[in-house]
Design a protein around this motif. Structure first.
Motif, PDB file in Angstrom:
ATOM      1  N   ALA A  15       0.854  -1.183   0.000  1.00 53.33           N
ATOM      2  CA  ALA A  15       0.000   0.000   0.000  1.00 53.33           C
ATOM      3  C   ALA A  15       0.891   1.234   0.000  1.00 53.33           C
ATOM      4  CB  ALA A  15      -0.927   0.010   1.209  1.00 53.33           C
ATOM      5  N   GLN A  17       0.941   5.396   0.907  1.00 53.04           N
ATOM      6  CA  GLN A  17       0.288   6.553   1.514  1.00 53.04           C
ATOM      7  C   GLN A  17       0.757   7.795   0.768  1.00 53.04           C
ATOM      8  OE1 GLN A  17      -0.417   6.767   5.823  1.00 53.04           O
ATOM      9  NE2 GLN A  17       0.666   8.734   5.779  1.00 53.04           N
ATOM     10  N   THR A  36     -11.466   4.223  -6.848  1.00 55.02           N
ATOM     11  CA  THR A  36     -10.970   4.614  -8.162  1.00 55.02           C
ATOM     12  C   THR A  36      -9.643   3.908  -8.467  1.00 55.02           C
ATOM     13  OG1 THR A  36     -11.968   6.814  -7.937  1.00 55.02           O
ATOM     14  CG2 THR A  36     -10.249   6.538  -9.616  1.00 55.02           C
ATOM     15  N   PRO A  37      -9.519   3.224  -9.607  1.00 55.92           N
ATOM     16  CA  PRO A  37      -8.244   2.601  -9.975  1.00 55.92           C
ATOM     17  C   PRO A  37      -7.299   3.649 -10.555  1.00 55.92           C
ATOM     18  CG  PRO A  37      -9.876   2.161 -11.657  1.00 55.92           C
ATOM     19  CD  PRO A  37     -10.597   2.895 -10.553  1.00 55.92           C
ATOM     20  N   LEU A  38      -6.009   3.464 -10.330  1.00 52.51           N
ATOM     21  CA  LEU A  38      -5.018   4.394 -10.875  1.00 52.51           C
ATOM     22  C   LEU A  38      -3.677   3.692 -11.005  1.00 52.51           C
ATOM     23  CD1 LEU A  38      -3.459   5.025  -8.049  1.00 52.51           C
ATOM     24  CD2 LEU A  38      -5.151   6.832  -7.800  1.00 52.51           C
ATOM     25  N   LEU A  40       0.505   4.321 -10.367  1.00 56.36           N
ATOM     26  CA  LEU A  40       1.499   5.129  -9.679  1.00 56.36           C
ATOM     27  C   LEU A  40       2.886   4.782 -10.210  1.00 56.36           C
ATOM     28  CD1 LEU A  40       0.249   4.799  -5.981  1.00 56.36           C
ATOM     29  CD2 LEU A  40      -0.113   6.742  -7.531  1.00 56.36           C
ATOM     30  N   ARG A  49      -0.140  -0.667 -10.270  1.00 54.51           N
ATOM     31  CA  ARG A  49      -1.552  -0.344 -10.452  1.00 54.51           C
ATOM     32  C   ARG A  49      -2.274  -0.654  -9.149  1.00 54.51           C
ATOM     33  NH1 ARG A  49      -2.237  -3.153 -16.417  1.00 54.51           N
ATOM     34  NH2 ARG A  49      -0.774  -1.766 -17.479  1.00 54.51           N
ATOM     35  N   GLY A  50      -3.176   0.225  -8.778  1.00 58.32           N
ATOM     36  CA  GLY A  50      -3.874   0.022  -7.519  1.00 58.32           C
ATOM     37  C   GLY A  50      -5.197   0.738  -7.482  1.00 58.32           C
ATOM     38  N   THR A  51      -5.792   0.778  -6.282  1.00 58.52           N
ATOM     39  CA  THR A  51      -7.100   1.388  -6.085  1.00 58.52           C
ATOM     40  C   THR A  51      -7.079   2.225  -4.820  1.00 58.52           C
ATOM     41  OG1 THR A  51      -8.177  -0.514  -7.128  1.00 58.52           O
ATOM     42  CG2 THR A  51      -9.560   0.905  -5.763  1.00 58.52           C
ATOM     43  N   ILE A  52      -7.722   3.386  -4.866  1.00 60.51           N
ATOM     44  CA  ILE A  52      -7.819   4.224  -3.675  1.00 60.51           C
ATOM     45  C   ILE A  52      -8.696   3.514  -2.650  1.00 60.51           C
ATOM     46  CG2 ILE A  52      -8.603   6.425  -2.736  1.00 60.51           C
ATOM     47  CD1 ILE A  52      -8.087   7.678  -5.461  1.00 60.51           C
ATOM     48  N   ARG A  53      -8.132   3.283  -1.465  1.00 65.52           N
ATOM     49  CA  ARG A  53      -8.883   2.568  -0.423  1.00 65.52           C
ATOM     50  C   ARG A  53      -9.439   3.501   0.633  1.00 65.52           C
ATOM     51  NH1 ARG A  53      -5.037  -2.670   0.852  1.00 65.52           N
ATOM     52  NH2 ARG A  53      -5.157  -3.634  -1.226  1.00 65.52           N
ATOM     53  N   VAL A  62      -3.496   4.121  -1.156  1.00 68.09           N
ATOM     54  CA  VAL A  62      -3.720   3.350  -2.377  1.00 68.09           C
ATOM     55  C   VAL A  62      -3.230   1.926  -2.149  1.00 68.09           C
ATOM     56  CG1 VAL A  62      -3.102   3.071  -4.811  1.00 68.09           C
ATOM     57  CG2 VAL A  62      -3.485   5.359  -3.868  1.00 68.09           C
TER      58      VAL A  62
END
Length: 266
Positions: A15, A17, A36-38, A40, A49-53, A62
């Protein structure tokens, strides 16, 4: 999927921050929501690639879902631009456009014919601003890496570490050796350096310094280009000749990290 580049991101965990300016851009300007996927990127080739948690008052979290391993390419070429310090904000335009074209390193230097004279704290401020511009240009261009930007007080200082295989000096005094001729005779280099003077051009003394450092003076022919155009034109030519300009995008490999037992909230 939106993509964000920041040189201070640590993508080694499960993850990330995000705080500061990037947090404000994502949460306050773009108003992205939880889920939302994004993508970084850390500016050094690392990408995920990840998702805002979670979204807090001053940070967001993320969760990393896929680690991206960029595919290696024989078409990648490292280009260093030595740019004589131009007037006004022209350096910003040069940085923006050359970053879009894949420049690896930009070294502005105080040329004998530079009209602008910047030293001390003001120069530190300039370099900091140039680096921010490079970060933003890399982000908008979808680059995984951010060009290095550093300043040199003289051309001689800038060239102390110039060890590239192909070294080119764009010089208005050169009338017979063309850039086209040199490139057509050159073996494919891994690293290229090119010198562009300021508005008044490179002085004869500076040209002598460059030649002694192994640079070949070349002309672009009948075209007379401004300093803010010359470097951009040269970058496009070099990327077309030796790099990846016009090539198809390559696929990347993805690796999924293990889920953490517990995640620290922002």
């Amino acid at each position: 999927m939106r993509r964000f580049v920041a040189p201070d991101l640590d993508l080694s965990g499960n993850a990330v921050q995000i705080e500061g300016a990037l947090f404000r851009h994502i949460a306050r300007v773009l108003r992205l929501k939880i889920g939302t996927p994004l993508v970084l990127a850390d500016g050094s080739g690392g990408e995920c690639r990840g998702t805002i948690r979670e979204i807090g008052r001053s940070s967001l979290l993320v969760g990393i879902e896929e680690r991206v391993i960029p595919a290696t390419s024989a078409d990648e070429v490292w280009v260093t631009l030595f740019q004589g310090l131009p007037k006004g904000d022209k350096m910003e335009l040069i940085l923006q456009k050359c970053t879009e074209l894949g420049v690896s390193e930009v070294i502005p230097f105080q040329s004998a014919r530079s009209v602008s004279r910047v030293t001390g704290e003001r120069m530190e401020e300039k370099v900091s601003r140039w680096r921010r511009i490079a970060v933003e240009a890399a982000r908008q261009a979808g680059r995984r890496t951010i060009p290095e930007v550093r300043f040199a007080a003289t051309l001689a200082e800038a060239l102390r570490t110039a060890d590239q295989e192909l070294k080119l000096l764009l010089w208005e005094a050169e009338e017979t050796v063309t850039l086209k001729k040199v490139l057509s005779a050159a073996a494919t280099p891994a690293r290229i350096a090119i010198i562009v003077g300021p508005e008044g051009g490179i002085s004869p003394d500076e040209a002598a310094v460059a030649i002694s450092a192994g640079f070949t003076p070349v002309t672009l022919g009948k075209r007379i280009l401004r300093t803010e155009t010359a470097g951009v034109a040269a970058m496009a030519i070099l990327q077309y000749e030796f790099g990846d300009l016009g090539n198809a995008r390559e696929e990347s490999e993805m690796a999924k990290p293990a889920r953490p037992a517990a995640e620290k909230k922002p």
